[in-house]
Design a protein around this motif. Structure first.
Motif, PDB file in Angstrom:
ATOM      1  N   ALA A  84       0.658  -1.011   0.102  1.00  8.86           N
ATOM      2  CA  ALA A  84      -0.047   0.058  -0.095  1.00  8.86           C
ATOM      3  C   ALA A  84       0.751   1.351   0.028  1.00  8.86           C
ATOM      4  O   ALA A  84       0.608   2.047  -0.723  1.00  8.86           O
ATOM      5  N   VAL A  97      -9.366   0.932  -3.907  1.00  9.11           N
ATOM      6  CA  VAL A  97      -8.330  -0.035  -3.683  1.00  9.11           C
ATOM      7  C   VAL A  97      -8.824  -0.964  -2.563  1.00  9.11           C
ATOM      8  O   VAL A  97      -9.671  -0.745  -1.615  1.00  9.11           O
ATOM      9  N   SER A  98      -8.819  -2.208  -3.059  1.00 10.84           N
ATOM     10  CA  SER A  98      -9.034  -3.496  -2.214  1.00 10.84           C
ATOM     11  C   SER A  98      -8.104  -4.440  -1.913  1.00 10.84           C
ATOM     12  O   SER A  98      -7.094  -4.430  -2.624  1.00 10.84           O
ATOM     13  N   MET A 111      -2.924  -0.791   5.873  1.00  2.46           N
ATOM     14  CA  MET A 111      -2.980  -0.301   4.704  1.00  2.46           C
ATOM     15  C   MET A 111      -3.507   1.166   4.770  1.00  2.46           C
ATOM     16  O   MET A 111      -3.109   1.849   4.049  1.00  2.46           O
ATOM     17  N   ALA A 112      -4.537   1.503   5.366  1.00  2.66           N
ATOM     18  CA  ALA A 112      -5.257   2.649   5.478  1.00  2.66           C
ATOM     19  C   ALA A 112      -4.414   4.063   5.716  1.00  2.66           C
ATOM     20  O   ALA A 112      -4.738   4.822   4.899  1.00  2.66           O
ATOM     21  N   LEU A 115      -3.094   5.177   2.254  1.00  4.98           N
ATOM     22  CA  LEU A 115      -3.857   5.555   1.107  1.00  4.98           C
ATOM     23  C   LEU A 115      -4.315   6.992   0.818  1.00  4.98           C
ATOM     24  O   LEU A 115      -4.578   7.427   1.920  1.00  4.98           O
ATOM     25  N   THR A 119      -8.858   8.515  -2.728  1.00  4.32           N
ATOM     26  CA  THR A 119      -9.284   7.031  -3.305  1.00  4.32           C
ATOM     27  C   THR A 119     -10.023   6.554  -2.415  1.00  4.32           C
ATOM     28  O   THR A 119     -10.178   7.063  -1.162  1.00  4.32           O
ATOM     29  N   PHE A 121     -10.926   3.163  -0.095  1.00  2.80           N
ATOM     30  CA  PHE A 121     -10.356   1.888   0.634  1.00  2.80           C
ATOM     31  C   PHE A 121     -11.880   0.971   0.905  1.00  2.80           C
ATOM     32  O   PHE A 121     -12.424   1.443   1.780  1.00  2.80           O
ATOM     33  N   PRO A 123     -11.696  -2.754   1.897  1.00  7.02           N
ATOM     34  CA  PRO A 123     -11.151  -4.238   1.968  1.00  7.02           C
ATOM     35  C   PRO A 123     -12.390  -5.399   1.778  1.00  7.02           C
ATOM     36  O   PRO A 123     -13.427  -4.913   2.178  1.00  7.02           O
ATOM     37  N   THR A 156     -16.653   5.412   4.472  1.00 10.16           N
ATOM     38  CA  THR A 156     -15.963   5.161   3.100  1.00 10.16           C
ATOM     39  C   THR A 156     -17.373   5.643   2.084  1.00 10.16           C
ATOM     40  O   THR A 156     -18.575   5.628   2.483  1.00 10.16           O
TER      41      THR A 156
END
Ligand code: NAP
Length: 313
Positions: A84, A97-98, A111-112, A115, A119, A121, A123, A156
């Motif tokens: 990431a 993004v997954s 990851m978070a 980013l 974008t 995210f 998951p 999100t």
């Protein structure tokens, strides 16, 4: 004229069982204008190019994600944070993004933070798999009638969540949304603990003094065989799962050990009633799983995978 695909460019980082199955199914279903993939090793990249499933195989993660509106990491859980961080500066604005990791809390935490704003995210964890790995192991039907759990962080963009939901539905999956922590608890008992038990029992059988390993193999149909299939699962993936989902696995393991102690006591005391009652309850759970279509009542030899759109046997 056919409608344009829901995604312009799908970037797949990692091409093993899961990445390779997504590529095959997404291509069959026409879900992306272009599918671009990369893998860590030159050997895997060369094999993916040979397979001819995707539009382009590139050398770096940065190249793969450039201009992509959907990026999916299909790599071991422990590698997601570093990847990431690596791709962050190259992501297109608005990209979803997954990932597909079997643990969600740790992946979100890793990851978070990397980013960028703009974008999305989302998951994901497709609850589908086999004990095989590598670029040749994937198949387009893997996700049919299997669950895919999405764990979007609070806030999100709902449009991004809906787009990813529709993507997984088009691959054949049933989609559910939950928090990462709840996911990790549910999967600890339904997947992680069963794998740990399989790894344990196969190791125990291997170390027995009184029963030879050739006898274990010869008479494996008595139940042991099913454990060996699970215990053949990828060591890297499962090492990462237990490291990343430590708390939930330890919690479930505590309960499991108490229950095992109860059954041990029942056997030692010759308490047939307790054993019978326990086995009756577990048999009902198995029947429930078959009834809701999560497995077949048929013996597991010779089952075939159903083509997309049809129910698995
Ligand atoms: P796999 O078949 O072993 O493929 C893994 C892929 O990740 C390969 O392309 C590999 O590249 C790449 N990779 C390995 N280490 C990496 C690293 N450190 N950095 C970047 N790339 C790396 O594994 P898989 O079964 O598809 O599993 C992938 C993910 O799916 C895991 O997070 C797992 O938790 C999740 N998942 C697995 C299952 C299952 O049953 N297998 C089910 C649901 C979800 P090289 O080939 O070049 O090494």
């Amino acid at each position: 004229m056919s409608a344009s695909p829901p995604f312009r460019k799908l970037a797949l980082i990692g091409f093993g069982l899961i990445g390779g199955s997504i590529a095959r199914a997404a291509r069959d279903q026409g879900l992306a204008g272009e599918i671009v993939t990369t893998a860590r090793s030159a050997k895997t990249r060369a094999r993916v190019a040979e397979l001819g499933i995707v539009d382009a195989v590139v050398e770096t993660n940065a190249q793969a994600v450039r201009g992509a509106d959907l990026v999916i990491l299909s790599i071991p859980v422990g590698a997601c944070g570093a990847v990431a961080q690596e791709i962050a500066p190259h992501l297109a604005p608005g990209a979803i993004v997954s990932d597909v990791g079997s643990v969600k809390g740790a992946v979100v935490k890793d990851m978070a933070p990397h980013l960028p704003e703009g974008t999305h995210f989302v998951p994901a964890h497709p609850v589908a798999g086999t004990e095989h790995s590598g670029p040749d192991s994937g198949f387009a039907e893997l996700f049919i009638d299997r669950w895919c759990i999405l764990t979007p962080p609070e806030g999100t963009d709902p449009t991004a969540v809906e787009k990813l939901r529709a993507f997984w539905a088009a691959l054949g999956a049933k989609v559910e949304i939950m928090t990462p922590d709840h996911h990790d608890l549910v999967l600890a008992i339904t997947s992680h603990l069963p794998h740990l038990i399989a790894y344990t029992i196969v190791g125990t059988a291997d170390e027995l003094g009184q029963v030879t390993s050739s006898e274990v193999m010869k008479f494996s149909a008595g139940g042991f065989r099913d454990f060996t299939r699970i215990a053949a699962s990828d060591p890297t993936m499962w090492r990462d799962v237990f490291l990343a989902n430590k708390d939930a696995v330890l919690e479930m393991l505590g309960t499991f050990n108490e229950d095992l102690a109860k059954l041990t006591r029942a056997i030692r005391r010759g308490d047939g009633e307790a054993l019978f009652e326990h086995f009756t309850r577990t048999r009902a759970i198995r029947r429930g799983i078959v009834e809701i279509g999560q497995d077949s009542a048929a013996p597991d030899f010779g089952r075939r995978h159903a083509p997309l759109g049809k129910k698995a046997e």
